[in-house]
Design a protein around this motif. Structure first.
Motif: not given
Length: 252
Positions: A69, A73, A93, A120, A122, A135-136, A139, A164, A228
């Motif tokens: 988890n 960011g 991440n 985890t 997103s 960040y994307s 994830k 997510c 989401a």
């Protein structure tokens, strides 16, 4: 951690903030965990994660459910995002998840009694954004890793779920780095983002409930929050619409 404690699980709370982990363990015991412990580790440190897995197995037992988890960011355009920014976000991440899955997942597999891994991710994993390229990407990698592991570990009775969430009211916004912004501007952006997340006020407890259900039901990909779920639907049936949304500039 608290949701699992309420369900009667023993809990090992792990954080690079030792005091925070200890407080979480103490609260977990108070709300129902038969036992709970706090451990300090930086998930991006491969050797430290290996030592943690060995210690947990020796002192508490091999975990039945692993929840990866930890996350940080990072916002800002690709051209403003430095190599160091990329390294920082991927180390936590993505590599943090890899280290957790490899060390604890191997123990589960060798035990031969099944288990479950929760990663985890997103909504950013499948919703492109001009404001969140790094960040994307981190994830999206977590989502694909989870899908691959789910396929590999199925014959060992180990489930894997990718959670997510969308916009959830946690303190990640207070530490998010905004690439290309000076200190004063970053402070302003953090304050503004935290306020928006606070106004949205989707509680993390509902994400925790979704995680428990994912473990019980062995769900593969679990979008949490209406946005989401909406983005997941568009990613499958109207990806062009998501690409159009991705071009929109975020309000300043």
């Amino acid at each position: 951690a608290f949701a699992f404690a309420e369900a009667g699980a023993r809990v090992v709370a792990v954080d690079r903030d030792a005091e925070g982990a200890a407080r979480t363990a103490e609260m977990a015991r108070l709300i129902g965990a038969p036992a709970a412990w706090g451990e300090e580790v930086d998930v991006s440190d491969e050797l430290a994660m290996e030592k943690l897995a060995e210690k947990v197995a020796a002192e508490y037992g091999i975990v039945d459910v692993l929840v990866n988890n930890a996350g940080i960011g990072l916002s800002g355009s690709f051209l403003d995002t430095t190599s160091e920014d990329w390294k920082n976000v991927l180390d936590v991440n993505l590599w943090g998840v890899i280290h957790g899955c490899r060390t604890f997942g191997r123990q589960m597999a060798e035990r031969g009694q099944g288990g479950h891994i929760v990663n985890t991710a997103s909504a950013a994993a499948y919703q492109p954004s001009r404001a969140l390229p790094a960040y994307s990407t981190s994830k999206a990698a977590v989502l694909m890793l989870s899908e691959c592991l789910r396929a590999e570990l199925a014959d060992r009775s180990i489930g894997v779920s990718a959670i997510c969430p969308g916009i959830v009211n946690t303190n990640i916004t207070a530490t998010t780095h905004f690439a290309g912004a000076d200190a004063a501007e970053e402070k302003r952006l953090r304050k503004r983002t935290s306020r928006l997340y606070g106004l949205r006020n989707y509680p993390p407890e509902r994400v925790a409930d979704a995680i428990l259900k994912a473990v019980v039901r062995n769900q593969a990909v679990v979008p949490v929050t209406p946005e989401a779920r909406g983005a997941r639907f568009l990613s499958r049936f109207s990806p062009g619409a998501l690409r159009g949304i991705a071009r929109l500039k975020p309000p300043l």
